[in-house]
Write a protein that holds these residues in place. Structure first.
Motif, PDB file in Angstrom:
ATOM      1  N   ALA A  56      66.619 -42.306  45.606  1.00  0.00           N
ATOM      2  CA  ALA A  56      65.949 -41.844  44.146  1.00  0.00           C
ATOM      3  C   ALA A  56      65.425 -40.408  44.645  1.00  0.00           C
ATOM      4  CB  ALA A  56      64.881 -42.778  43.716  1.00  0.00           C
ATOM      5  N   THR A  78      64.125 -51.567  46.148  1.00  0.00           N
ATOM      6  CA  THR A  78      64.604 -51.349  44.835  1.00  0.00           C
ATOM      7  C   THR A  78      63.427 -50.907  43.915  1.00  0.00           C
ATOM      8  OG1 THR A  78      64.643 -53.690  44.184  1.00  0.00           O
ATOM      9  CG2 THR A  78      66.923 -52.716  44.987  1.00  0.00           C
ATOM     10  N   LEU A  84      64.263 -44.757  36.678  1.00  0.00           N
ATOM     11  CA  LEU A  84      64.946 -45.955  37.154  1.00  0.00           C
ATOM     12  C   LEU A  84      64.728 -46.835  36.390  1.00  0.00           C
ATOM     13  CD1 LEU A  84      64.308 -45.370  41.235  1.00  0.00           C
ATOM     14  CD2 LEU A  84      66.375 -44.764  39.844  1.00  0.00           C
ATOM     15  N   GLU A  85      65.776 -48.038  36.646  1.00  0.00           N
ATOM     16  CA  GLU A  85      65.446 -49.135  35.847  1.00  0.00           C
ATOM     17  C   GLU A  85      65.107 -50.244  36.800  1.00  0.00           C
ATOM     18  OE1 GLU A  85      65.473 -49.978  32.435  1.00  0.00           O
ATOM     19  OE2 GLU A  85      66.012 -47.793  32.274  1.00  0.00           O
ATOM     20  N   ASN A 120      65.002 -52.844  39.547  1.00  0.00           N
ATOM     21  CA  ASN A 120      66.269 -53.024  40.789  1.00  0.00           C
ATOM     22  C   ASN A 120      67.046 -51.952  41.005  1.00  0.00           C
ATOM     23  OD1 ASN A 120      65.387 -55.709  41.137  1.00  0.00           O
ATOM     24  ND2 ASN A 120      66.212 -56.582  39.450  1.00  0.00           N
ATOM     25  N   ASP A 121      66.931 -50.830  40.373  1.00  0.00           N
ATOM     26  CA  ASP A 121      67.701 -49.775  40.961  1.00  0.00           C
ATOM     27  C   ASP A 121      67.202 -49.413  42.407  1.00  0.00           C
ATOM     28  OD1 ASP A 121      69.220 -49.532  38.571  1.00  0.00           O
ATOM     29  OD2 ASP A 121      68.111 -47.651  37.721  1.00  0.00           O
ATOM     30  N   LEU A 122      68.232 -48.861  42.975  1.00  0.00           N
ATOM     31  CA  LEU A 122      68.001 -48.571  44.474  1.00  0.00           C
ATOM     32  C   LEU A 122      67.192 -47.386  44.652  1.00  0.00           C
ATOM     33  CD1 LEU A 122      68.769 -49.294  47.388  1.00  0.00           C
ATOM     34  CD2 LEU A 122      70.701 -47.826  47.352  1.00  0.00           C
ATOM     35  N   LEU A 123      66.056 -47.367  45.459  1.00  0.00           N
ATOM     36  CA  LEU A 123      65.110 -46.556  45.422  1.00  0.00           C
ATOM     37  C   LEU A 123      65.142 -45.771  47.143  1.00  0.00           C
ATOM     38  CD1 LEU A 123      62.439 -45.120  44.343  1.00  0.00           C
ATOM     39  CD2 LEU A 123      61.288 -46.917  45.268  1.00  0.00           C
ATOM     40  N   GLN A 135      63.659 -38.618  38.408  1.00  0.00           N
ATOM     41  CA  GLN A 135      64.620 -39.541  38.149  1.00  0.00           C
ATOM     42  C   GLN A 135      64.271 -40.891  37.322  1.00  0.00           C
ATOM     43  OE1 GLN A 135      67.281 -40.901  41.368  1.00  0.00           O
ATOM     44  NE2 GLN A 135      68.668 -42.052  40.145  1.00  0.00           N
ATOM     45  N   SER A 137      60.673 -50.089  35.592  1.00  0.00           N
ATOM     46  CA  SER A 137      61.450 -48.986  34.849  1.00  0.00           C
ATOM     47  C   SER A 137      60.492 -47.889  34.605  1.00  0.00           C
ATOM     48  CB  SER A 137      61.820 -49.496  33.481  1.00  0.00           C
ATOM     49  OG  SER A 137      62.686 -50.549  33.761  1.00  0.00           O
ATOM     50  N   ASN A 141      67.650 -52.818  51.511  1.00  0.00           N
ATOM     51  CA  ASN A 141      67.503 -51.930  49.996  1.00  0.00           C
ATOM     52  C   ASN A 141      66.061 -52.251  49.549  1.00  0.00           C
ATOM     53  OD1 ASN A 141      70.075 -50.804  50.255  1.00  0.00           O
ATOM     54  ND2 ASN A 141      70.842 -52.514  49.087  1.00  0.00           N
TER      55      ASN A 141
END
Length: 131
Positions: free
Chosen positions: A78, A103, A84-85, A87-90, A82, A107, A101
Motif C-alpha cells: 500500500a 491486510t 483500501l477496502e 482485506n486489501d493487502l497492506l 491510497q 476501509s 500477508n
C-alpha cells in the motif's frame, strides 16, 4: 474407543485406536501406539448474538493497523494516500521463512506507513494508520 477430555477449559471428544497385540498395563494410561483425533465439543445451542449497533466513527486507536506476529517487513504494498477496502493487502511480513500477508482491517485512506522494508516488527506494533 471414545474419551472426553478437558484441555484449557474446552471439552474435546477423542477417538483412541489401540493396535492389535497392545495392552494397557495401567488404568487410565494410553498405550504408546495409540492414535488420537480431537474434535471440539460444541454446545447444543450457540449463545445468542447481540443486535447490530449503528456504525460509530472509528477512534484513533481503531485507525491503526497492527502486526499480529513478529517478523521482518518483506514488502510494502500500500501507499500513503491510497484508498483500501477491508482485506486489501497492506504489507507482507516474513517470519520463519514464510510470508504473511497483513491486510487492511478497515476501509479508508492510508494516512501513514509506519514501517520500512527490512524492519523487524513485534506483535502489536503499529504498521499503518488510516485517515
Amino acid at each position: 474407543m471414545q474419551l472426553t477430555m478437558t484441555i484449557d477449559g474446552k471439552k474435546y471428544r477423542v477417538d483412541v485406536e489401540v493396535e492389535e497385540g497392545e495392552e494397557v498395563r495401567m488404568a487410565g494410561a494410553f498405550p504408546p501406539t495409540a492414535t488420537m483425533q480431537a474434535h471440539p465439543v460444541y454446545p447444543a445451542h450457540p449463545a445468542p448474538t447481540p443486535p447490530l449497533a449503528a456504525p460509530t466513527p472509528a477512534s484513533s486507536s481503531e485507525k491503526i493497523c497492527r502486526s499480529p506476529i513478529a517478523g521482518v517487513v518483506f514488502k510494502i504494498v500500500a501507499q500513503v494516500g491510497q484508498h483500501l477496502e477491508v482485506n486489501d493487502l497492506l504489507v507482507v511480513l516474513e517470519a520463519m521463512k514464510m510470508e504473511t500477508n497483513i491486510t487492511a482491517h478497515m476501509s479508508g485512506k492510508v494516512e501513514k506507513i509506519l514501517v520500512s522494508v527490512g524492519e523487524a516488527v513485534q506483535p502489536g506494533q503499529a504498521i499503518a494508520e488510516f485517515a
